[in-house]
Design a protein around this motif. Structure first.
Motif, PDB file in Angstrom:
ATOM      1  N   ALA A  59      11.126 -13.531   4.309  1.00 41.24           N
ATOM      2  CA  ALA A  59      10.670 -13.259   5.675  1.00 41.24           C
ATOM      3  C   ALA A  59      11.791 -12.611   6.487  1.00 41.24           C
ATOM      4  N   SER A  60      13.004 -13.117   6.339  1.00 42.32           N
ATOM      5  CA  SER A  60      14.151 -12.526   7.043  1.00 42.32           C
ATOM      6  C   SER A  60      14.368 -11.089   6.605  1.00 42.32           C
TER       7      SER A  60
ATOM      8  N   ARG B  69      21.754 -15.688   9.729  1.00 44.77           N
ATOM      9  CA  ARG B  69      20.692 -16.218  10.573  1.00 44.77           C
ATOM     10  C   ARG B  69      20.020 -15.086  11.344  1.00 44.77           C
TER      11      ARG B  69
ATOM     12  N   VAL C 129       5.701 -13.651  11.353  1.00 44.53           N
ATOM     13  CA  VAL C 129       5.350 -14.564  10.281  1.00 44.53           C
ATOM     14  C   VAL C 129       4.389 -15.607  10.831  1.00 44.53           C
TER      15      VAL C 129
ATOM     16  N   SER D  32       9.489 -17.713   0.547  1.00 43.10           N
ATOM     17  CA  SER D  32      10.779 -18.122   1.069  1.00 43.10           C
ATOM     18  C   SER D  32      11.069 -17.517   2.437  1.00 43.10           C
ATOM     19  N   THR D  33      11.849 -18.253   3.190  1.00 46.87           N
ATOM     20  CA  THR D  33      12.295 -17.736   4.483  1.00 46.87           C
ATOM     21  C   THR D  33      13.270 -16.583   4.271  1.00 46.87           C
TER      22      THR D  33
ATOM     23  N   LEU E 146       2.756 -15.760   5.907  1.00 53.02           N
ATOM     24  CA  LEU E 146       3.679 -16.444   5.013  1.00 53.02           C
ATOM     25  C   LEU E 146       3.020 -17.672   4.419  1.00 53.02           C
TER      26      LEU E 146
ATOM     27  N   VAL F  58       8.087 -16.670  14.267  1.00 52.54           N
ATOM     28  CA  VAL F  58       7.249 -17.467  13.377  1.00 52.54           C
ATOM     29  C   VAL F  58       6.179 -18.163  14.219  1.00 52.54           C
TER      30      VAL F  58
END
Length: 194
Positions: free
Chosen positions: A15-16, A95, A27, A11-12, A7, A100
């Motif tokens: 990743a999600s 969430r 990540v 953006s997160t 990453l 990570v």
């Protein structure tokens, strides 16, 4: 099998999304100033590291999972761009506990004064699945040519960044004995889970 999503300026949310597609995705945030990767030439980007796989070979299961992840990433970008273009607010995906990690350094093989390699990755680390096992001070690191074992000390050159970390932080080795990094003087790299 494991895929690692590197990453970088991404953006997160993506990743999600990638994690929902494949729970083996991890990540890794790469340290500032040490990004020899293609996405650094643009504003945003990501790298999908596939492996471990032997040089010049194809692992069909990894090839398939990589294809699925790349297509999912492209679908996400298309959907994201469509939403942004329409002016609609982005929905939060909720969430998710995406693993990570943050890169903290890399070390070279033990070498002679002439630069010749004197030892190789210890059998206990060889074939290790990426980011699946921690390494601690005293663990076998290199098998020397003379048969002796060189253990991990935690103060090896290239790991200066870990000196400031709390002692209870676990170190995860990755890029273990990858042929592509021999010429770059990288026997393995380390990261911490964040």
């Amino acid at each position: 099998m494991s895929s690692t999503l590197w990453l970088i300026f991404l953006s997160t949310l993506q990743a999600s999304h990638m994690y929902t597609v494949d729970h083996n995705v991890k990540v890794v945030l790469w340290p500032e100033g040490d990004r020899p990767l293609l996405p650094t030439v643009g504003r945003s980007g990501m790298t999908v590291e596939v492996g471990p796989v032997a040089h010049s070979t194809v692992n069909s299961a990894l090839l398939h999972s990589t294809k699925v992840l790349v297509l999912a990433a492209l679908d996400f970008v298309q959907k994201h761009n469509t939403i942004v273009e329409s002016g609609t607010a982005l929905e939060s995906p909720g969430r998710r506990q995406v693993p990570v990690f943050k890169g903290v350094g890399k070390i070279d093989y033990p070498r002679s004064e002439n630069g010749d390699i004197l030892g190789f990755i210890h059998p206990n680390l060889q074939g290790l699945l990426e980011l699946s096992k921690t390494i601690s001070v005293g663990d076998a690191l290199f098998q020397m040519i003379d048969g002796s074992t060189l253990t991990f000390k935690g103060d090896e050159k290239g790991l200066e960044a870990i000196q400031d970390l709390p002692s209870e932080i676990s170190l995860y080795p990755f890029f273990v004995n990858e042929a592509a990094y021999y010429e770059q003087g990288v026997a393995l790299a380390f990261c911490v889970r964040v």
